[in-house]
Design a protein around this motif. Structure first.
Motif, mmCIF file in Angstrom:
data_model
loop_
_atom_site.group_PDB
_atom_site.id
_atom_site.type_symbol
_atom_site.label_atom_id
_atom_site.label_comp_id
_atom_site.label_asym_id
_atom_site.label_seq_id
_atom_site.Cartn_x
_atom_site.Cartn_y
_atom_site.Cartn_z
ATOM 1 N N THR A 92 0.832 -1.199 0.000
ATOM 2 C CA THR A 92 0.000 0.000 0.000
ATOM 3 C C THR A 92 0.868 1.250 0.000
ATOM 4 O O THR A 92 2.047 1.216 0.355
ATOM 5 N N ARG A 105 0.402 5.961 -0.709
ATOM 6 C CA ARG A 105 -0.408 7.063 -1.217
ATOM 7 C C ARG A 105 -0.178 7.302 -2.706
ATOM 8 O O ARG A 105 -1.055 7.772 -3.405
ATOM 9 N N HIS A 115 -2.849 -1.545 -3.295
ATOM 10 C CA HIS A 115 -4.041 -0.745 -2.981
ATOM 11 C C HIS A 115 -3.569 0.611 -2.465
ATOM 12 O O HIS A 115 -2.705 0.684 -1.589
ATOM 13 N N MET A 168 -3.519 3.797 -0.250
ATOM 14 C CA MET A 168 -3.927 3.979 1.139
ATOM 15 C C MET A 168 -3.251 5.205 1.739
ATOM 16 O O MET A 168 -2.044 5.405 1.585
ATOM 17 N N LEU A 179 -6.488 8.509 6.913
ATOM 18 C CA LEU A 179 -7.930 8.414 6.626
ATOM 19 C C LEU A 179 -8.388 7.059 7.171
ATOM 20 O O LEU A 179 -8.435 6.058 6.451
ATOM 21 N N ASP A 182 -11.017 5.241 8.385
ATOM 22 C CA ASP A 182 -12.047 4.327 7.877
ATOM 23 C C ASP A 182 -11.690 3.815 6.492
ATOM 24 O O ASP A 182 -11.856 2.619 6.199
ATOM 25 N N GLU A 183 -11.195 4.709 5.650
ATOM 26 C CA GLU A 183 -10.812 4.299 4.301
ATOM 27 C C GLU A 183 -9.624 3.343 4.333
ATOM 28 O O GLU A 183 -9.551 2.392 3.539
ATOM 29 N N ALA A 184 -8.689 3.573 5.256
ATOM 30 C CA ALA A 184 -7.513 2.706 5.361
ATOM 31 C C ALA A 184 -7.911 1.297 5.802
ATOM 32 O O ALA A 184 -7.385 0.297 5.286
ATOM 33 N N THR A 193 -10.832 -0.144 5.329
ATOM 34 C CA THR A 193 -11.522 -0.765 4.192
ATOM 35 C C THR A 193 -10.512 -1.228 3.143
ATOM 36 O O THR A 193 -10.627 -2.328 2.588
ATOM 37 N N ALA A 194 -9.512 -0.397 2.874
ATOM 38 C CA ALA A 194 -8.486 -0.744 1.895
ATOM 39 C C ALA A 194 -7.716 -1.989 2.322
ATOM 40 O O ALA A 194 -7.413 -2.863 1.498
ATOM 41 N N ASN A 253 -9.898 -5.037 1.797
ATOM 42 C CA ASN A 253 -10.035 -5.270 0.357
ATOM 43 C C ASN A 253 -8.792 -5.960 -0.190
ATOM 44 O O ASN A 253 -8.885 -6.920 -0.975
#
Length: 241
Positions: free
Chosen positions: A32, A34, A53, A55, A59, A61-63, A65-66, A69
């Motif tokens: 992962t 940015r 992915h 990341m 962030l 919540d997004e991290a 989820t990533a 995933n």
């Protein structure tokens, strides 16, 4: 069956080289970062056993989820290496810069550590690896938030190591205490010594991971420096740094 390693912060330095070495050693690797362009270039280089992915660890919540995933696409996770970190950041003030370092190195670390820990508890096994620093052994007037953040990481991992022992979880927690290693983060900085080539450092890191070591100094000679720092009185350390 090939082991699956996720590297948080794989677009430069230690993370990037660790991804290359792990792939060469037969791992399935997820990386992962940015910077999408760098992830794509690394994917093109490393091939089908490397998953990516984007990341931003701040962030939260997004991290999370990533991460899940990426795990799903890889078919699982056996090891996570929490390598994302910064030593400074362009900002409008010293306070804003220091807060950004804490957001990345501490808050981002804790969020993903917690996700990985819960995943491994449910799975019944797994290994968490965190990249701390010799700088975490003392406060530095030139890098207060960085040295403090690395001290936090080491203490946090030690506490979780004790917790896993107490509740008898098969989740080794490995603290990689890094000395000076060639990377974008150390480029151009003064006063460094024993600067290790990235390849050599990463070979020792992977060895420590595979041996499931609780603590590993990278490179190994930094164990001597750590020992000397522990012996120094605070008044001497305050004069040196």
């Amino acid at each position: 069956m090939k082991k699956r390693m996720v590297i948080i912060g794989a677009t430069s330095g230690i993370g990037e080289q660790l991804a290359r070495l792990a792939i060469r050693n037969g791992y399935i690797v997820g990386g992962t970062g940015r910077r999408v362009a760098r992830l794509k270039a690394l994917k093109d280089e490393l091939g089908d056993n490397f998953y990516t992915h984007q990341m931003d660890v701040t962030l939260f919540d997004e991290a999370k989820t990533a991460l899940h995933n990426l795990i799903d696409r890889m078919g699982g996770m056996d090891i996570i290496v929490l390598n994302a970190g910064i030593s400074n950041h362009p900002a409008s003030s010293i306070v804003a810069m220091e807060q950004k370092v804490i957001d990345v190195n501490v808050s981002g670390f804790v969020q993903l550590f917690g996700e990985a820990f819960q995943y491994f508890r449910k799975q019944g096994h797994g290994q968490i690896v965190g990249i701390s620093s010799i700088a975490g052994l003392f406060g530095s007037s030139r890098a207060a938030p960085y040295s403090a953040s690395k001290a936090f990481i080491s203490t946090y991992m030690q506490a979780y190591r004790q917790r896993c022992n107490r509740i008898k979880e098969d989740i080794p927690v490995t603290d990689i205490v890094a000395g000076f290693i060639k990377s974008e983060m150390t480029e151009g900085k003064r006063g460094m010594f024993w600067v290790a080539e990235t390849d050599k450092a990463v070979e020792q890191i992977l060895h420590a991971i595979e041996k499931r070591k609780p603590v590993a100094y990278i490179t190994r000679r930094w164990r001597l420096v750590a020992w000397l720092i522990h012996l120094m009185p605070d008044r001497l350390i305050d004069r040196l740094w």
